[in-house]
Design an enzyme around this catalytic site. Structure first.
Site, PDB file in Angstrom:
ATOM      1  N   HIS A 155      45.540  68.516  32.578  1.00 35.60           N
ATOM      2  CA  HIS A 155      46.080  69.286  31.463  1.00 35.60           C
ATOM      3  C   HIS A 155      45.188  69.014  30.256  1.00 35.60           C
ATOM      4  CE1 HIS A 155      48.523  70.661  28.197  1.00 35.60           C
ATOM      5  NE2 HIS A 155      48.809  69.431  27.790  1.00 35.60           N
TER       6      HIS A 155
ATOM      7  N   GLU B 190      56.840  76.980  25.976  1.00 30.83           N
ATOM      8  CA  GLU B 190      57.515  76.283  24.889  1.00 30.83           C
ATOM      9  C   GLU B 190      57.357  77.101  23.611  1.00 30.83           C
ATOM     10  OE1 GLU B 190      55.266  72.653  23.468  1.00 30.83           O
ATOM     11  OE2 GLU B 190      54.462  72.807  25.502  1.00 30.83           O
TER      12      GLU B 190
ATOM     13  N   CYS C  12      54.392  71.020  28.080  1.00 33.12           N
ATOM     14  CA  CYS C  12      53.243  71.570  28.797  1.00 33.12           C
ATOM     15  C   CYS C  12      53.345  71.431  30.315  1.00 33.12           C
ATOM     16  CB  CYS C  12      51.956  70.891  28.315  1.00 33.12           C
ATOM     17  SG  CYS C  12      51.668  71.082  26.551  1.00 33.12           S
TER      18      CYS C  12
END
Length: 387
Positions: free
Chosen positions: A233, A79, A111
């Site tokens: 994450h 990103e 993400c």
């Protein structure tokens, strides 16, 4: 057919800022950053590095000539793209000396991108068993100076080679996905820093984890004790801890204790680097593999991937016999230890030096020890070099 992660590599810059010093400079209690957010150091990315060079440097660490011959798909998840049209995968493929007879694409969903890339690579290998795919998650997390999100910045890249008969982690078939259109985090075209609704995003993260973890368990009948570790994450490591707490709530204390212990191994690198966006889950995986003292072959790892906006997925993999032979703990420890600590004022100067819209730009690459560097811009064309 067994398909999964054959190799995994990681790269970050040679500079960091100490989170205690940053907290003091922002008139905050250091424990807000060290404990409340769960970060000790934050990678600072110099002007001579961007998502392309970070990704190339991560992949360079693991590629052999044999790998290069077998790779016919490169997926670059980011990103932090450097062009609205041209894929970062094309730049990386050329820098790494890969064959031109391949597919090279860039993929975006906050993400979550690297996980989407991993699943696409798995499908590609299933159709082309003699080939391999290179998956890269590369990002520079930017929220701005003096913002609430500032201590959750960072940067770096993870690279994975996906193939048949993997030597680290065999990906299992069943996964659980959930998507919802929410505005918890985004970056408009005219912004170099992300916009984020912090508390809302943190809550959405946990809600998505609960949903996909529950769906996965309904599909498979899996129990909490079936997992040797749960990986998350990690935009900041405390966020993953919130997810873990949701998973182990009401569980057997012995199981909860072991999963919590393994989580600490998985967030060791993240505490020292900060947010990798697309690469954060896979840095967590690498950290667990390199630091856990009790992982064994055939154990199942559960992985939660989340990308704001929002997409979540829970999937699993089993450790392959001999996986530890494919790791390089010493090399990564040395890379992290050799980094230069810079002052808060130096960090602020580096952060403010971004020149995304320059027509011409020349950068001093002498102080950057990386193999691949961003040397500047000539008539809007970015110049990358192998030193």
């Amino acid at each position: 057919m067994k398909i999964g992660i054959d190799k995994i590599g990681f790269y970050t810059s040679n500079m960091y800022v100490d989170m205690t010093e940053l907290a003091n400079a922002r008139n905050e209690d250091p424990n807000k950053y060290l404990i409340g957010i769960g970060q000790e150091k934050m990678a600072v990315i110099p002007p001579t590095q961007d998502s392309v060079t970070l990704g190339a440097n991560a992949a360079f660490k693991i590629l052999t000539e044999e790998d290069k011959k077998a790779i016919d798909l490169v997926i670059f998840a980011t990103e932090s793209g450097i062009d609205n049209s041209k894929s970062g995968a094309v730049y990386v493929s050329r820098l790494l000396g890969l064959s031109p007879y391949l597919r090279a694409v860039e993929l975006k969903q906050a993400c979550y991108g690297a996980t989407a890339a991993l699943q696409l690579a798995k499908g590609h290998v299933a159709l082309n068993p003699d080939k391999k795919a290179l998956v890269i998650g590369s990002d520079i997390a930017r929220y701005g100076l003096h913002t609430k999100g500032e201590p959750t910045q960072g940067g770096g890249a993870c690279a994975m080679i996906v193939g048949q008969n993997p030597r680290i982690l065999e990906l299992e078939e069943t996964s659980a996905c959930y998507m919802e259109d929410v505005m918890d985090f985004w970056r408009p075209f005219n912004h170099t820093e992300a916009l984020v609704n912090g508390k809302f995003s943190a809550n959405i993260y946990v809600d998505f984890f609960k949903k996909v973890f529950s769906i996965y368990r309904e599909k498979t009948g899996a129990k909490l004790e079936d997992f040797a570790a749960l990986l998350f994450h990690l935009p900041y490591t405390k966020q993953g801890l919130k997810g873990l707490r949701a998973a182990i709530e009401g569980a057997d204390p012995k199981i909860s204790s072991e999963l919590s212990r393994q989580f600490e191994f998985s967030r060791k690198y993240g505490r020292l680097v900060g947010n990798l966006y697309t690469g954060s889950l896979y840095l967590s995986l690498l950290s667990l593999l390199n630091n856990s003292d009790s992982l064994r072959a055939n154990q199942r790892l559960g992985m939660f991937s989340y990308g704001s906006g929002a997409q979540g997925e829970f999937f699993t993999g089993r450790l392959v016999p001999g996986f530890e032979k494919m790791l390089d703990k010493t090399g990564y420890e040395e890379m992290l230890e050799k980094r230069e600590k810079i002052s808060v004022s130096e960090y602020e100067k580096v952060f403010s030096s971004l020149e995304m819209r320059a027509e011409n730009l020349e950068l001093n690459i002498e102080d950057d020890p990386a193999v691949f560097v961003f040397a500047g811009i000539e008539e809007y064309s970015r110049k990358y070099l192998k030193k």
